[in-house]
Design an enzyme around this catalytic site. Structure first.
Site, PDB file in Angstrom:
ATOM      1  N   SER A 117       0.827  -1.206   0.000  1.00  0.00           N
ATOM      2  CA  SER A 117       0.000   0.000   0.000  1.00  0.00           C
ATOM      3  C   SER A 117       0.855   1.248   0.000  1.00  0.00           C
ATOM      4  O   SER A 117       1.972   1.265   0.545  1.00  0.00           O
ATOM      5  CB  SER A 117      -0.896  -0.005   1.246  1.00  0.00           C
ATOM      6  OG  SER A 117      -1.507   1.251   1.446  1.00  0.00           O
ATOM      7  N   TYR A 141      -1.772   0.172  10.214  1.00  0.00           N
ATOM      8  CA  TYR A 141      -2.006  -0.487   8.925  1.00  0.00           C
ATOM      9  C   TYR A 141      -0.803  -0.317   8.008  1.00  0.00           C
ATOM     10  O   TYR A 141      -0.279  -1.287   7.444  1.00  0.00           O
ATOM     11  CB  TYR A 141      -3.258   0.083   8.254  1.00  0.00           C
ATOM     12  CG  TYR A 141      -3.374  -0.314   6.802  1.00  0.00           C
ATOM     13  CD1 TYR A 141      -3.598  -1.632   6.444  1.00  0.00           C
ATOM     14  CD2 TYR A 141      -3.219   0.638   5.782  1.00  0.00           C
ATOM     15  CE1 TYR A 141      -3.677  -1.999   5.102  1.00  0.00           C
ATOM     16  CE2 TYR A 141      -3.302   0.273   4.459  1.00  0.00           C
ATOM     17  CZ  TYR A 141      -3.533  -1.033   4.114  1.00  0.00           C
ATOM     18  OH  TYR A 141      -3.592  -1.395   2.796  1.00  0.00           O
ATOM     19  N   LYS A 145       2.040  -3.181   6.494  1.00  0.00           N
ATOM     20  CA  LYS A 145       2.368  -3.375   5.087  1.00  0.00           C
ATOM     21  C   LYS A 145       3.873  -3.244   4.853  1.00  0.00           C
ATOM     22  O   LYS A 145       4.462  -3.992   4.058  1.00  0.00           O
ATOM     23  CB  LYS A 145       1.585  -2.379   4.225  1.00  0.00           C
ATOM     24  CG  LYS A 145       0.118  -2.716   4.094  1.00  0.00           C
ATOM     25  CD  LYS A 145      -0.079  -4.091   3.469  1.00  0.00           C
ATOM     26  CE  LYS A 145      -1.515  -4.444   3.283  1.00  0.00           C
ATOM     27  NZ  LYS A 145      -1.704  -5.781   2.665  1.00  0.00           N
TER      28      LYS A 145
END
Length: 320
Positions: A117, A141, A145
């Site tokens: 991402s 998050y 990643k």
């Protein structure tokens, strides 16, 4: 090759499955159906229901289905939720990936494509983000990643697994109405939801250091994104030992306010947005440089923002 596509019943995953099939590849979907929809899986494609935390089940599926490559999309992916539930995100996204990689390397699988991402970059102080821009994620998050990229790369170097990490920017649109995004966590469906309720769309913060004060993002059509996976999978198959990290974007920044204006114009609505508090973990501007993937794979995005909005709206209205 037979590709195991984790999260293949999800919004992005279902598009990747179809792109792989259209390219002549065989696919097996592995999904826990927590957010995925079984009906998205094409007829004739096996659907294995399970968690990436279940190493024994992964090993059985990989062996029984003759899997030779993996596209790993299954993950938790809400930035705000990750701020509230960091332990949950690290367990699902990092431990799930570690468990999957263990099963993959034990089985001698040759290729691994990792869904990463643009969240790994955090708030880069550059006009266009290249793959060499320092990674300073602003949310758990984004951290998961980035850790995932490290884990994938280290595994490839230690075992000879061909790997690629694809850094998605903001995904929108649909190939067909049936495959449209059913969640309301991304900007376009969030705007649709409010308009359908005859309520004004929300802008999360209008005091960012951008031309109109709202966040600027790079939007990519999900069909283009799926085709990038096919191009990446082919490279990994053709060139053993490959290690790629690639941005998947268009290099065109659109602000939240501009996107809402375009949605209103294309759907016939006129409700102006209302400004609410910022969300935690949202950077001001993140726009991709897509030069590396063009050079490496010959891939370029084909669809624009209007295509994204109109195709997504067709799916939204069909469900109602």
């Amino acid at each position: 090759m037979t590709w195991l596509i984790t999260g293949g019943a999800g919004y992005i995953g279902a598009h990747v499955v179809r792109a792989m099939l259209d390219a002549g590849e065989e696919a097996v979907v592995y999904d826990d159906l927590s957010t995925g929809i079984a009906e998205r899986v094409p007829e004739g494609v096996p659907l294995e229901i399970g968690s990436t935390l279940d190493g024994e089940r992964l090993a059985r599926v990989i062996g029984d289905r003759g899997v030779t490559g993996v596209v790993h999309l299954a993950a938790k992916k809400q930035v705000g939720e990750s701020v509230e539930l960091p332990l949950h995100y690290y367990r699902e996204n990092v431990e799930g990936l570690r468990t999957l990689l263990s099963a993959v390397t034990d089985a001698g699988v040759a290729s691994f494509v990792f869904s990463s991402s643009a969240a790994v970059y955090g708030m880069p102080d550059v006009a266009l983000v290249t793959e060499d821009t320092p990674c300073l994620p602003m949310s758990p998050y984004g951290e998961t990643k980035l850790v995932g990229e490290w884990l994938v790369r280290a595994t490839g170097r230690a075992t000879g697994l061909s790997t690629a990490s694809l850094r998605y920017f903001n995904v929108a649109g649909a190939a067909t109405p049936e495959l449209a995004d059913t969640g309301v966590f991304n900007l376009v469906p969030m705007v649709f939801e409010k308009l359908s309720e005859n309520a004004p769309p929300r802008v999360f913060g209008a005091d960012y250091p951008t031309p109109d004060g709202t966040c600027v993002r790079d939007y990519i059509h999900v069909v283009d994104l799926a085709e990038a996976h096919v191009a990446t999978a082919r490279r990994l198959r053709e060139t053993p030992g490959t290690d790629l990290t690639l941005n998947i974007g268009r290099g065109d920044g659109v602000s939240v306010r501009e996107m809402i204006d375009r949605v209103n114009a294309l759907t016939g609505h006129t409700l102006p947005p209302v400004v609410v508090d910022r969300r935690p973990g949202d950077p001001a501007r993140v726009v991709a440089s897509a030069d590396r993937i063009a050079t490496e794979l010959g891939w370029r995005a084909r669809y624009g923002v209007e295509d994204m909005i109109t195709s997504a709206w067709a799916g939204w209205t069909k469900r109602r």
